[in-house]
Motif scaffolding. Structure first.
Motif, short mmCIF file in Angstrom:
data_model
loop_
_atom_site.label_atom_id
_atom_site.label_comp_id
_atom_site.label_asym_id
_atom_site.label_seq_id
_atom_site.Cartn_x
_atom_site.Cartn_y
_atom_site.Cartn_z
N THR A 249 4.00 1.53 -1.59
CA THR A 249 4.89 1.61 -2.53
C THR A 249 3.54 1.97 -3.78
OG1 THR A 249 5.87 -0.11 -2.39
CG2 THR A 249 5.60 0.62 -4.34
N VAL A 250 2.49 1.94 -3.49
CA VAL A 250 1.95 1.71 -4.34
C VAL A 250 1.27 3.67 -4.34
CG1 VAL A 250 -0.90 1.71 -5.22
CG2 VAL A 250 0.27 -0.17 -5.17
N HIS A 251 1.56 4.09 -2.70
CA HIS A 251 1.09 5.11 -2.89
C HIS A 251 1.99 6.27 -3.40
CE1 HIS A 251 0.78 8.87 0.05
NE2 HIS A 251 -0.39 8.78 0.26
N GLU A 252 3.39 5.64 -3.17
CA GLU A 252 4.42 6.81 -3.43
C GLU A 252 4.59 6.85 -5.09
OE1 GLU A 252 6.35 8.30 -1.29
OE2 GLU A 252 5.25 7.72 0.70
N ILE A 253 4.13 5.80 -6.04
CA ILE A 253 4.17 6.10 -7.69
C ILE A 253 2.94 6.61 -7.86
CG2 ILE A 253 3.45 4.38 -9.05
CD1 ILE A 253 4.89 1.48 -7.61
N ASN A 254 1.65 7.26 -6.80
CA ASN A 254 0.71 7.50 -6.94
C ASN A 254 1.12 8.83 -6.93
OD1 ASN A 254 -1.69 8.23 -8.30
ND2 ASN A 254 -2.86 8.22 -6.17
N ASN A 255 1.78 9.25 -5.66
CA ASN A 255 2.46 10.76 -6.09
C ASN A 255 3.65 10.88 -6.59
OD1 ASN A 255 0.99 10.85 -3.44
ND2 ASN A 255 2.51 10.58 -1.92
N GLN B 126 0.87 -1.08 -0.14
CA GLN B 126 0.24 -0.14 -0.11
C GLN B 126 0.57 0.79 0.33
OE1 GLN B 126 -2.73 0.15 3.40
NE2 GLN B 126 -3.66 2.07 2.42
N LEU C 208 3.52 10.07 -9.74
CA LEU C 208 2.83 9.95 -11.27
C LEU C 208 1.64 11.51 -11.28
CD1 LEU C 208 1.33 6.55 -12.38
CD2 LEU C 208 3.35 7.98 -13.22
N ALA C 209 1.16 11.66 -10.12
CA ALA C 209 1.01 13.27 -9.98
C ALA C 209 1.64 14.80 -9.92
CB ALA C 209 -0.01 13.60 -8.39
#
Length: 54
Positions: free
Chosen positions: A31-37, A29, A39-40
């Motif tokens: 890791t996915v959150h950091e990747i999402n950040n 969770q 990309l933003a």
């Protein structure tokens, strides 16, 4: 010692865990959150470049 009882898994009251290890789900969770950040931030930078170009 019972079958399947490993010495390293038995509790020793004198030894206490100082660091709690995160669960695999927590790591995923995060890791996915950091990747999402990331990309933003990339998307925001691209929008700024597009607005400067026009």
């Amino acid at each position: 010692m019972a079958k399947g009882d490993f010495p390293s898994r038995r509790r020793n009251p004198k030894l206490r865990s100082v660091v709690a290890l995160p669960r695999a789900g927590d790591v995923a969770q995060f890791t996915v959150h950091e990747i999402n950040n990331l990309l933003a931030v990339i998307g925001s930078g691209l929008r700024l470049l597009e607005s400067d170009a026009s």
